[in-house]
Structure formats: structure tokens, C-alpha cells
Scaffold this motif. Structure first.
Motif, PDB file in Angstrom:
ATOM      1  N   PHE A 148      -4.097  -0.296  -0.809  1.00  0.00           N
ATOM      2  CA  PHE A 148      -2.660  -1.151  -1.022  1.00  0.00           C
ATOM      3  C   PHE A 148      -1.963  -1.231   0.313  1.00  0.00           C
ATOM      4  CE2 PHE A 148      -3.913   1.648  -4.391  1.00  0.00           C
ATOM      5  CZ  PHE A 148      -3.547   0.777  -5.614  1.00  0.00           C
ATOM      6  N   HIS A 149      -2.184  -2.251   0.995  1.00  0.00           N
ATOM      7  CA  HIS A 149      -1.557  -2.909   2.359  1.00  0.00           C
ATOM      8  C   HIS A 149      -0.383  -3.445   2.274  1.00  0.00           C
ATOM      9  CE1 HIS A 149      -2.411  -7.267   1.784  1.00  0.00           C
ATOM     10  NE2 HIS A 149      -3.284  -6.854   0.818  1.00  0.00           N
ATOM     11  N   GLY A 150       0.194  -4.236   3.228  1.00  0.00           N
ATOM     12  CA  GLY A 150       1.512  -4.581   3.143  1.00  0.00           C
ATOM     13  C   GLY A 150       2.118  -4.984   4.512  1.00  0.00           C
ATOM     14  N   ARG A 151       3.264  -5.009   4.529  1.00  0.00           N
ATOM     15  CA  ARG A 151       4.508  -5.201   5.550  1.00  0.00           C
ATOM     16  C   ARG A 151       5.468  -4.896   5.006  1.00  0.00           C
ATOM     17  NH1 ARG A 151       2.893 -10.145   3.593  1.00  0.00           N
ATOM     18  NH2 ARG A 151       4.596 -11.821   3.308  1.00  0.00           N
ATOM     19  N   HIS A 152       6.554  -4.963   5.872  1.00  0.00           N
ATOM     20  CA  HIS A 152       8.184  -4.921   5.734  1.00  0.00           C
ATOM     21  C   HIS A 152       8.530  -5.997   4.542  1.00  0.00           C
ATOM     22  CE1 HIS A 152      12.551  -5.235   6.568  1.00  0.00           C
ATOM     23  NE2 HIS A 152      12.230  -4.233   5.762  1.00  0.00           N
ATOM     24  N   CYS A 153       8.936  -5.662   3.623  1.00  0.00           N
ATOM     25  CA  CYS A 153       9.569  -6.432   2.305  1.00  0.00           C
ATOM     26  C   CYS A 153       8.099  -7.209   1.640  1.00  0.00           C
ATOM     27  CB  CYS A 153      10.214  -7.692   2.958  1.00  0.00           C
ATOM     28  SG  CYS A 153      11.682  -7.375   3.576  1.00  0.00           S
ATOM     29  N   MET A 154       7.022  -6.466   1.818  1.00  0.00           N
ATOM     30  CA  MET A 154       6.063  -6.822   1.060  1.00  0.00           C
ATOM     31  C   MET A 154       4.799  -5.796   0.767  1.00  0.00           C
ATOM     32  SD  MET A 154       5.920  -9.475  -0.773  1.00  0.00           S
ATOM     33  CE  MET A 154       4.695  -9.993  -2.028  1.00  0.00           C
ATOM     34  N   GLU A 155       5.466  -4.515   0.355  1.00  0.00           N
ATOM     35  CA  GLU A 155       4.891  -3.375   0.613  1.00  0.00           C
ATOM     36  C   GLU A 155       3.645  -3.259  -0.729  1.00  0.00           C
ATOM     37  OE1 GLU A 155       8.752  -2.576   2.177  1.00  0.00           O
ATOM     38  OE2 GLU A 155       8.166  -3.502   0.392  1.00  0.00           O
ATOM     39  N   ARG A 156       2.619  -2.341  -0.469  1.00  0.00           N
ATOM     40  CA  ARG A 156       1.709  -1.920  -1.447  1.00  0.00           C
ATOM     41  C   ARG A 156       1.034  -3.179  -2.302  1.00  0.00           C
ATOM     42  NH1 ARG A 156       5.664   1.159  -0.737  1.00  0.00           N
ATOM     43  NH2 ARG A 156       6.867   0.298  -2.387  1.00  0.00           N
ATOM     44  N   GLN A 157       0.393  -4.203  -1.582  1.00  0.00           N
ATOM     45  CA  GLN A 157      -0.168  -5.207  -2.102  1.00  0.00           C
ATOM     46  C   GLN A 157      -1.672  -4.710  -2.485  1.00  0.00           C
ATOM     47  OE1 GLN A 157       1.628  -8.362  -2.642  1.00  0.00           O
ATOM     48  NE2 GLN A 157       3.093  -6.766  -2.286  1.00  0.00           N
ATOM     49  N   PRO A 158      -2.264  -4.526  -3.762  1.00  0.00           N
ATOM     50  CA  PRO A 158      -3.478  -4.209  -4.071  1.00  0.00           C
ATOM     51  C   PRO A 158      -4.289  -5.287  -3.442  1.00  0.00           C
ATOM     52  CG  PRO A 158      -2.330  -4.913  -6.067  1.00  0.00           C
ATOM     53  CD  PRO A 158      -1.199  -5.110  -4.887  1.00  0.00           C
ATOM     54  N   GLU A 159      -5.631  -4.713  -3.016  1.00  0.00           N
ATOM     55  CA  GLU A 159      -6.834  -5.517  -2.442  1.00  0.00           C
ATOM     56  C   GLU A 159      -8.000  -4.572  -2.853  1.00  0.00           C
ATOM     57  OE1 GLU A 159      -7.513  -7.967   1.248  1.00  0.00           O
ATOM     58  OE2 GLU A 159      -7.517  -5.874   1.743  1.00  0.00           O
ATOM     59  N   ARG A 160      -8.809  -5.389  -3.555  1.00  0.00           N
ATOM     60  CA  ARG A 160     -10.287  -4.588  -3.896  1.00  0.00           C
ATOM     61  C   ARG A 160     -11.368  -5.352  -3.481  1.00  0.00           C
ATOM     62  NH1 ARG A 160     -11.167  -3.387 -10.700  1.00  0.00           N
ATOM     63  NH2 ARG A 160     -13.315  -2.717 -10.303  1.00  0.00           N
ATOM     64  N   ALA A 161     -12.242  -4.449  -2.994  1.00  0.00           N
ATOM     65  CA  ALA A 161     -13.232  -5.221  -2.649  1.00  0.00           C
ATOM     66  C   ALA A 161     -14.674  -4.212  -2.441  1.00  0.00           C
ATOM     67  CB  ALA A 161     -13.474  -5.856  -1.063  1.00  0.00           C
ATOM     68  N   PRO A 162     -15.924  -4.638  -2.655  1.00  0.00           N
ATOM     69  CA  PRO A 162     -16.765  -3.829  -2.523  1.00  0.00           C
ATOM     70  C   PRO A 162     -16.789  -3.097  -1.276  1.00  0.00           C
ATOM     71  CG  PRO A 162     -17.612  -6.087  -3.357  1.00  0.00           C
ATOM     72  CD  PRO A 162     -16.299  -6.109  -2.855  1.00  0.00           C
ATOM     73  N   LEU A 163     -17.402  -1.655  -1.464  1.00  0.00           N
ATOM     74  CA  LEU A 163     -17.440  -0.889   0.051  1.00  0.00           C
ATOM     75  C   LEU A 163     -18.976  -1.203   0.696  1.00  0.00           C
ATOM     76  CD1 LEU A 163     -16.764   2.953  -1.014  1.00  0.00           C
ATOM     77  CD2 LEU A 163     -15.481   1.274   0.701  1.00  0.00           C
TER      78      LEU A 163
END
Length: 731
Positions: free
Chosen positions: A196-211
Motif C-alpha cells: 500500500f504505497h502513496g503520497r500526501h493526499c493519496m495514501e494506501r494505494q494498493p499495488e499487487r505484483a508477483p514476487l
């Protein structure tokens, strides 16, 4: 019993309602991790281990002829360093002779009733016999370093907590350059990483990818868990969905800099190591001293991401959040920030409160700008004296006027910061983190106080507790609006500066412990420029956290969607703000803004005096609906019915009562279609044989029909329309 130690083999199995976790110490004292997954009872899983003569993987000296035995290929419970395992490690230990090595061998295990505690750190608690603790001792016989692994087994919650205590049992000083809380080795399986990445005003954006093979790192070096990377990750099977498939989560109960590392090895096993980072961290451990690493919450589900999320949501509500407000209905509030910013006086705040009270609002929150010389964000932080000239009255007088309306009163503070030019900074410039001889970087014209100094914590406690004792304040919003740079504590010697960031966090926790214990009836809300410190550590003290400074309802759909993977919506601070939105300029209907804000702690952040009579009537209606919704927010089941990141037509979610007697389905159309295809969705979590009345159509049908055949909505038109559908059980 939730913890079983086999007498003959020494195999240790931890049991929760639906999972098993197994480990075993071999003849050499190496503690192997054998399994974490669906329940297998007390089956001995040692035969599932795979060993091979793997080139360039060294063998322990005492087994140098046993080529298929290497620390570099074994799955382990907690790793040492420098003695043959080249994968990501739990430790980086510099010994008195300068060597960097730790060879940890099993020295015993015991089962204890109840839940362990961690000195100075937030951790899960036991609500009376629901947890058992496993203590495992590992020791390096050469240096005397002892690592105590702590496991809290919450059987019914399907959660296993882990932490580590590192004690210097030798005669010389050692330095910890890395001190992880836990290691989890998964010997088999293909895994995808959901973070769950992000930035100020756009927190906890889910991102899914193979390890991939190699090392993947999720972390923060900002002195806070941060807007940018949340201290929570999920490993999921490639086919795992909301409702099916295996997945496991790892969540740190910590609010400072962190590091979660995942490595797919040469033999295709997967290792996850979570804890404090090894960048600038360095902790000096004198003989006899112990260092406590923060707690990690592990949970596993065979029933998809939705069930894993609910396991975490329930556990945080029941076993992390301690506040007396955890299950109490939250007051409907009005915050003046987006209505006035810092341009206000006492009469302005009173007028906002009076209008809000007429519409049914229960709590007036005075945000930034009420203290010191604070008319903009370049000055004033640290001088927590009321600016009576600006208010035109004392704070007590303003509070009593507002209480006379039948409203409670709340206040914004940002105690961890100081602005140059304040009386506090003039008196104690050494209390700010800054490097001698360098001009410090500035963030929002402020510096960070050295919270690792007890005198700073004492000063803030005395100042804030006096403010709370002398005024009738029922709500506090605790903000933190910059991350750490120039991390140097004038209270520490040169060789201990690597401790400053963690000592800062320990100081924050110590201050919050004192204040929340003394003022348990205050509703505390955490904030860090919105969601920059939205983590389980803060939830130990604050039952809710301002989710994001972005109040745009359409953007909030994604922010609140990502947040829901690990955190209860009862903890999500969410408000109805002005239109056009102050962050994006978007105009969304008042109803849509309210529907989105009801998926959290509900309130308003706009000047209600500027609304039309029709809009004011809408607000009265929204508040009435919110009071119906609140029990579901506080204790209900939450389901993500769509993927807010990829479903571009509409976003939907469902709240369901614990007994499935009622449910609320909310739908926001983000891209209305001409000549549209249907808005159709399937409900979840209803009683299959129950009869439910649809508030939109009046029709009555079974829960099984609603979950299998689903709901179809009428055509939705206009800018961002939203619909709420109540499903009430009538049989």
C-alpha cells in the motif's frame, strides 16, 4: 490448548481456529520453520522439509561433511547473521571484537498463560484468557547474545503476534544495526505481494505484483510509518480473490521508520522479515541490557482477501484499540479547517457552531491557529498558550458559549513540532533535532522536537494536561506535519546517534500513554498530514485516525478502499467537505460526499452557513442516516464489492450487522454511461435463508438470492451519483 509441544520430537505447533503454525529445533539447535497455513492438527511436518547439496551454500563447521545442511537453504524462525545464511537476515550485530556475526541456537521454550507485554511499545492485549504466549529462547554461545522470541496465539481471532527481545548476555558492548521483530519462511508456493504505497493526499494505494527472485523492500526512513508506504503487506496466491484463495498478512504495530523485506531464494522459498530498518538505526546494548523489537501481527486466510481483512479489522478493534470510545457512537462533528483555515476569531467559530447545531451536529472542533502567533503555518508551533487577542475571549469562554448550544468542543494540537521564532525554541533550541554546524532542512516552516528526551516529554505532558484540565475539551486531534531530517539528538553521544529516531518514537508513545490514561473519556484522533501515520501503533492510543487530507469523495473511494485491507473502518476519519473540493477542484453532489464519509467516522468540514436551505435539509437527513449506519461501522462486517482501483464504472461496498439482521450497500458511480449497461452486484455475508426487504424497491427476497443473483440498480445519471440500499431482515 492453542500451543502444543510434542514431548518426543520437540515439534512446536501453534493452533488458531483455522490455521496451524509449526517449528522444530534440530540436534544442532537450529530452529526450523516448518509450516504456516490451513489447520493440520498436530501432524509432524518435518518430512516436508527439502534439503540438497546447494552449490555455494556453506555448511556449519560442526557439519562440514553434511553438504545438504546449510543455514542458507533451511527455513528458519529467526536468523542470525554472518555465519552462512546469505538471505535477508533478522539481525546485524557488531560484537565487541568488531565482528558482525550472530549464530543463534535453541535454548528452550515454555508456554505461558495470557499475553506478553513489550516495555515502552504498543502491543496487542488479552481480553481475559483468549491468548496464550510461547516464549522461545535462542542464544549465541560465543557472544552471549540471547534472543527471546515471543508468540501470542489468539485462537479464535486467527491471529499470531510476534516480537523479539534481544539481551546482551556477554561482557562487552554490542551494537545492533538491525533488529527485526520476526522472520517468516514459506518453503513452498508462488506468492504475489500486495502492498500500500502513496503520497500526501493519496495514501494506501494498493499495488499487487508477483514476487520476483531477489529482495523486495517496503519501508519508510522518514521517522514515521508515512504516507508513502504502510507497515502492512499481504502475500497472496496468484489466483486469490476477495472470496477465495490463500493469503497471509504481516502488520507492524509501530509508527516510526520500518522495513519489511521479502526474498524469493534460489530454491524458490519465500522469506519475509519485518521490523526496524538497518539504514541509520544503531542501538548500543551494554552487558545485561535488553532491546525490545516492535510487535508484528500475522494472520492467514484460505478464504480470500476479504476474510483476511475482516480478521485484521476485528483484531484491531478488539485487541489493539484500548479507548473507551472503541465501541461507542462517535459524535457528528464540524471542523472549521476548510471553512476558515487560520483566518477566524471566536465569533466566527461560534457562528459556525450555532449553524451546525441547528442541523444536528454534536461537536465543534477548532483546528489550527488558536494559539501563540499562529496566523499562518510559518510560526507558533510550540507556544501552546491561547491567543486570546485573536479569539476575542478566553478559550474557556468560547467553549462555554459553544457548550451552551448543546455541543461538545474539540481542539487541534501538533505537540511534536516547534517553529523557530517561538518562545519554546528561544528557550530550548537544543530540543529540536538538528545537526551541529548545518542549517536544518525545514518542512512546513517547522522542526521536529527531540521526543527521545524525557524533559521534552515532561514539558509537553505538563503543558497539554494543564490545557485539558482547565478547559472542557472532549475531543483532541493530534497532528504531525513533517517527517524527520537532520536526525541528531544533543542528548546522545556521538556513538549513539543511531538510536535517536527510535527513541523519538518511544517518547511519543510514553507521552500518549500518560495523556490517554489520564484523560480516558476524551475522543483522541490521530493525524499526520492526514494518513501519514495510519498504523496499528497509533491505534493503540487513538481509536480513529484522519484518513487523508484529501477530502475529495471520488479520490477517497480509492484511499478508503486501500485502507480497508488492514484497518477497521471505525478508525477511518472521514468528512463531508466543500465543493468545489479544495484539493482537486472537483464538484461532487452533497449526497455522494456524505455516502463516502459514512464509511468511517462521520463529520463535516465546510462552512454550513453558505449552503442553501435545500442542502441544509439534506444535512439533517444525512445525520439521521449516519446514526443508523454507525452501529454497522463500529461493529459490523465490511465487504469490498468492487475493486476501486480498476472498476472504472462504479465503486460499491457493504456493511452488515454482526447478526446479519441488516445490511447497507453503498454505490458511487464514478463514470456514468450513456445507453448504459446495468449496475449489478452481488451481496455478501447475509443469512442465506433469511428474508430481506430492499429499501430501494420494497421487494423481499432471500439472502441466498441477494448473494447469488444479486442486485440490479436503476440507471444512474449526472455527476458522480450515489445510492444507498438498506437490506433489512423481515422474517
Amino acid at each position: 490448548m492453542s500451543i502444543h509441544i510434542a514431548q518426543q520430537t520437540g515439534v512446536i505447533t501453534l493452533h488458531t481456529a483455522r490455521t496451524s503454525y509449526q517449528m522444530w529445533a534440530d540436534e544442532q539447535g537450529v530452529l526450523h520453520h516448518l509450516y504456516y497455513g490451513p489447520s493440520v492438527g498436530n501432524a509432524d511436518l518435518r518430512d516436508t522439509e527439502f534439503r540438497s547439496d546447494c552449490g555455494f551454500s556453506p555448511n556449519p563447521g560442526e557439519l562440514h561433511l553434511q553438504r545438504d545442511y546449510s543455514l542458507d537453504t533451511l527455513c528458519q524462525e529467526y536468523t542470525g547473521c554472518g555465519v552462512g545464511d546469505f538471505r535477508v537476515s533478522c539481525l546485524n550485530v557488531q560484537n565487541p571484537d568488531g565482528s558482525i556475526a550472530a549464530d543463534l541456537r535453541f535454548a528452550g521454550a515454555e508456554v505461558l498463560p495470557g499475553k506478553y507485554a513489550l516495555p515502552g511499545l504498543p502491543a496487542a492485549f488479552d481480553n481475559g484468557g483468549e491468548c496464550e504466549t510461547l516464549r522461545v529462547t535462542l542464544r549465541d554461545d560465543v557472544t552471549g547474545l540471547t534472543v527471546t522470541l515471543l508468540y501470542g496465539v489468539y485462537e479464535q481471532a486467527d491471529v499470531i503476534t510476534r516480537a523479539a527481545l534481544l539481551q546482551n548476555g556477554g561482557s562487552g558492548v554490542i551494537r545492533l544495526r538491525k533488529a527485526a521483530s520476526a522472520c517468516l519462511d514459506l518453503p513452498f508456493g508462488e506468492w504475489e505481494l500486495l502492498h500500500f504505497h502513496g503520497r500526501h493526499c493519496m495514501e494506501r494505494q494498493p499495488e499487487r505484483a508477483p514476487l520476483p527472485h531477489g529482495v523486495q523492500v517496503i519501508g519508510s526512513g522518514r521517522g514515521a510509518s508515512s504516507h508513502h508506504h504502510n507497515p502492512f503487506v499481504i502475500l497472496a496466491e496468484p489466483h486469490a480473490t476477495e472470496t477465495a484463495g490463500e493469503c497471509l498478512g504481516a502488520m507492524l504495530v509501530y509508527s516510526g521508520s520500518f522495513r519489511i523485506e521479502m526474498e524469493v531464494s534460489q530454491l524458490h522459498s519465500t522469506r519475509l522479515v519485518a521490523g526496524l530498518g538497518d539504514g541509520t538505526f544503531c542501538w548500543t546494548l551494554a552487558p545485561g541490557e535488553t532491546f525490545a523489537a516492535p510487535e508484528v501481527l500475522f494472520s492467514y486466510s484460505s478464504d480470500g482477501l476479504g476474510e483476511l481483512s475482516r480478521q485484521y479489522q476485528r483484531f484491531l478493534r478488539d485487541n489493539i484499540i484500548r479507548s473507551t470510545w472503541k465501541a461507542r457512537p462517535r459524535p457528528i462533528l464540524i471542523n472549521n479547517w476548510e471553512a476558515t483555515y487560520m483566518n477566524f476569531d471566536g465569533e466566527t467559530i461560534y457562528r459556525i457552531a450555532r449553524q451546525a447545531r441547528e442541523l444536528g451536529v454534536e461537536l465543534m472542533v477548532l483546528d489550527d491557529g488558536w494559539f501563540g502567533r499562529r496566523d499562518n503555518d510559518t510560526s507558533g508551533l510550540g507556544d501552546w498558550q491561547v491567543n486570546e487577542k485573536k479569539l476575542g475571549c478566553t478559550l474557556a469562554e468560547l467553549i462555554e458559549r459553544i457548550r451552551g448550544l448543546g455541543m461538545d468542543f474539540g481542539l487541534w494540537v501538533e505537540p511534536e513540532m516547534v517553529c523557530p521564532g517561538t518562545a519554546l525554541y528561544a528557550a530550548h533550541p537544543d530540543w529540536a533535532l538538528s545537526i551541529p554546524g548545518r542549517t536544518p532542512a525545514m518542512g512546513r516552516s517547522q522542526l521536529v522536537l527531540d521526543m527521545g528526551r524525557p524533559e521534552v516529554v515532561d514539558y509537553l505532558y505538563e503543558t497539554l494536561s494543564a490545557l485539558l484540565r482547565e478547559n472542557h475539551i472532549s475531543y483532541v486531534k493530534w497532528d504531525m506535519n513533517r517527517n524527520m531530517t537532520d536526525v541528531f539528538s544533543r542528548a546522545l553521544p556521538a556513538d549513539r546517534q543511531g538510536e535517536a529516531a527510535h527513541r523519538y518514537m518511544l517518547g511519543v508513545y510514553a507521552l500518549l500513554e500518560r495523556l490517554t490514561a489520564e484523560f480516558p473519556d476524551i475522543l483522541w484522533e490521530g493525524c499526520s498530514g492526514g494518513g501519514g501515520r495510519f498504523d496499528a501503533g497509533m491505534l493503540h492510543y487513538f481509536p480513529q485516525i484522519w484518513c487523508s487530507d484529501d477530502t475529495d469523495a471520488i479520490q477517497r473511494l480509492k484511499i478508503q478502499y486501500g485502507t480497508s485491507f488492514g484497518y477497521p473502518i471505525s478508525a477511518v476519519g472521514s468528512h463531508v467537505s466543500a465543493a468545489p473540493n479544495h484539493q482537486t477542484g472537483r464538484t461532487a453532489p452533497l449526497n455522494t460526499r456524505a455516502v463516502v464519509a459514512m464509511a468511517g467516522t462521520f463529520g463535516y468540514e465546510l462552512d454550513l452557513q453558505l449552503l442553501s436551505e435545500a442542502e441544509k435539509q439534506d444535512i439533517r437527513r444525512q445525520i439521521a442516516v449516519c446514526k443508523q449506519v454507525q452501529p454497522l461501522v463500529l461493529q459490523g462486517r465490511y465487504d469490498r464489492l468492487t475493486d476501486a482501483m480498476t472498476d472504472t464504472y462504479f465503486t460499491a461496498w457493504q456493511l452488515t450487522a454482526p447478526d446479519a439482521a441488516a445490511a447497507l450497500v453503498s454505490v458511487v458511480v464514478v463514470d456514468p454511461k450513456p445507453n448504459p449497461w446495468p449496475i449489478h452486484l452481488r451481496c455478501r455475508g447475509l443469512a442465506p435463508d433469511g428474508l430481506y426487504k430492499n429499501s430501494l424497491t420494497g421487494h423481499v427476497t432471500t439472502g441466498s438470492a441477494l448473494m447469488a443473483a444479486g442486485l440490479t440498480l436503476p440507471m444512474q445519471t449526472g455527476d458522480y451519483p450515489a445510492t444507498q440500499i438498506w437490506l433489512e431482515r423481515v422474517d
